[in-house]
Design a protein around this motif. Structure first.
Motif, short mmCIF file in Angstrom:
data_model
loop_
_atom_site.label_atom_id
_atom_site.label_comp_id
_atom_site.label_asym_id
_atom_site.label_seq_id
_atom_site.Cartn_x
_atom_site.Cartn_y
_atom_site.Cartn_z
N SER A 1 47.65 38.56 41.34
CA SER A 1 46.25 38.62 41.72
C SER A 1 45.39 37.65 40.93
O SER A 1 44.35 37.20 41.41
CB SER A 1 45.71 40.05 41.52
OG SER A 1 45.75 40.41 40.15
N VAL A 2 45.79 37.30 39.71
CA VAL A 2 45.03 36.35 38.92
C VAL A 2 44.91 35.01 39.64
O VAL A 2 43.90 34.31 39.52
CB VAL A 2 45.71 36.17 37.53
CG1 VAL A 2 45.20 34.93 36.84
CG2 VAL A 2 45.45 37.39 36.68
N LEU A 3 45.91 34.65 40.41
CA LEU A 3 45.93 33.38 41.14
C LEU A 3 45.57 33.57 42.61
O LEU A 3 45.92 32.74 43.45
CB LEU A 3 47.31 32.73 41.02
CG LEU A 3 47.73 32.38 39.59
CD1 LEU A 3 49.18 31.96 39.53
CD2 LEU A 3 46.84 31.29 39.03
N ASP A 4 44.86 34.66 42.93
CA ASP A 4 44.44 34.97 44.30
C ASP A 4 45.63 35.14 45.24
O ASP A 4 45.52 34.86 46.44
CB ASP A 4 43.51 33.87 44.85
CG ASP A 4 42.19 33.83 44.10
OD1 ASP A 4 41.75 34.90 43.65
OD2 ASP A 4 41.62 32.73 43.95
N GLY A 5 46.74 35.57 44.69
CA GLY A 5 47.91 35.81 45.52
C GLY A 5 47.99 37.24 46.02
O GLY A 5 47.14 38.08 45.69
N ARG A 6 49.01 37.50 46.79
CA ARG A 6 49.22 38.85 47.34
C ARG A 6 50.65 39.28 47.10
O ARG A 6 51.58 38.47 47.14
CB ARG A 6 48.93 38.86 48.84
CG ARG A 6 47.47 38.59 49.19
CD ARG A 6 47.21 38.71 50.68
NE ARG A 6 47.95 37.72 51.45
CZ ARG A 6 47.88 37.60 52.77
NH1 ARG A 6 47.13 38.44 53.46
NH2 ARG A 6 48.56 36.66 53.39
#
Length: 423
Positions: free
Chosen positions: A389-394
């Protein structure tokens, strides 16, 4: 205001300028509102009050625009005044959009409050805290010019007839100016806070905060990864090389030593040094593997699969390399997932697949184990979700009881040309 050099700084004068321009702007706003109300009141007889409503409602927009620029005198943080974009071109769409949004009515409320109450407060503060002390400071000058050296009026109330008294009044005025500087700044700060509360765009400020949080989070990730790589380099080039040299020295000493207790001790020392070297290499591999830096995610995932106790097939095809932060996060997600497979799943086989499509890097880790993975059971899945989530991932996990288990992660990123990053 608590700093020692406050009175000699520009802040008292900036506060005075803010309050002085507020008094002038307030008078102009009051005159403008009265004029608009009078003109629109006459037109309202013909147009059933619509011009009055529209013009009065929109009168807060220019006033708020001026106020946001005046705030720069004492507030370095910009005040957002972003309004909604009309859904269609034309004057009617613009009017309906402005009349429907809350910001327009907040600005109108501030304008009415400003014209009726706030500007007199500004004028009173600037008069009492600045103009009165200045007139007292100017008493000797007034006595020398207007009074021909005989007398002078202090605040139009008291008459001063001697020079020692005039100088004393001037000194008292200087002291009151120092005290008034604090009054001016406190009043200006309160006024600016109220103005920001009423005319600042909630959506704009929230959006700016979200953007800044995202940027700061990305900076923290980059700093963390850079520090991780620095530690890996220091261990690899420093402690590991010393242990290698120690192991070689112990091995040569063991060969040269005659059979006996000394040779046995050297043998044990050589074995312990070898074990310490192996543990250090595993630690370095866990901190930041050199294969990831030199050859990229595909080679690093293949290396992690070879070291897993469960047989793992790798089907990962990437035409380039993602950013270092995404590459590192993806690698450690795969490593943690394979560690969970080895510790908890009881699987006989696992598979790692992935690729890059539509601007997103995706990875999948499958196993044929018992399933039932629970993020709250301390399996590291919560840490994986945080890292992603820190890297806007899922991150998505499918693990029904009885298996199989599928872990899928996605990162938004673009690929660059494959290159050696070891330099």
């Amino acid at each position: 205001m608590s700093r020692p050099g406050f009175l000699l700084s520009a802040w008292p004068w900036r506060a005075a300028a803010y309050l002085l321009t507020g008094a002038v702007t307030g008078v102009a706003t009051l005159v403008g509102i009265v004029t608009v109300a009078a003109v629109c009141g006459a037109l309202a007889i013909v147009l059933v009050g619509l011009p009055l409503l529209v013009m009065v409602a929109l009168s807060g927009i220019p006033v708020a625009w001026v106020e946001r620029r005046r705030l720069r005198l004492i507030d370095h943080n910009p005040v957002s005044g972003r309004h909604q974009v009309p859904t269609a071109p034309g004057l009617w769409a613009w009017l309906t959009t402005r009349l429907r949004e809350q910001g327009t009515w907040r600005e109108l409320g501030y304008t009415l409050l400003f014209a009726g109450l706030l500007w007199p407060v500004d004028a009173l503060a600037i008069t009492v805290a600045l103009f009165f002390p200045l007139s007292m400071v100017a008493t000797p000058l007034l006595m020398a010019t207007v009074g021909d050296g005989h007398e002078a009026k202090v605040l139009k109330q008291w008459t001063v007839t001697t020079w020692p008294t005039a100088l004393g009044v001037a000194v008292l005025g200087l002291l009151l100016m120092g005290l008034g500087a604090y009054v001016l700044c406190a009043t200006a700060g309160a006024r600016a806070g109220l103005a920001r509360l009423l005319i600042a765009s909630r959506e704009g400020e929230l959006g700016a905060k979200v953007v800044e949080l995202a940027r700061s989070r990305a900076r923290l990730v980059n700093v963390f990864e850079a520090e991780r790589r620095r530690i890996e380099r220091d261990l690899h080039d420093g402690a590991q090389q010393r242990l290698v040299a120690l192991t070689m020295a112990l091995g040569l000493a063991r060969l040269d030593a005659p059979p006996g207790p000394l040779a046995d001790q050297l043998t044990r020392a050589h074995e312990e040094a070898g074990k310490a070297l192996a543990e250090l290499r595993e630690l370095i591999q866990g901190i930041y593997p050199k294969v990831l830096t030199d050859y990229g995610l595909q080679a690093a995932v293949a290396d992690a699969a070879d070291r897993c106790v469960v047989p793992v097939d790798v089907d990962l095809k990437l035409p380039g390399r993602p950013t270092e932060a995404v590459e590192s996060a993806a690698y450690f997600v795969v490593c943690e997932a394979l560690a969970n497979v080895a510790k908890h799943s009881g699987a006989d086989h696992a598979q790692v697949s992935g690729g890059h499509r539509d601007g997103r890097l995706f990875l999948e880790v499958r196993d044929d184990g018992c399933g039932g993975a629970d993020p709250s059971a301390g399996s590291g899945l919560t840490g994986l979700a945080d890292r992603v989530s820190v890297l806007d991932g899922r991150l998505a996990l499918t693990s029904p009881p009885g298996g199989p288990t599928l872990l899928r992660v996605e990162f938004p990123c673009e690929l660059t040309e494959a290159a050696d990053r070891s330099a």
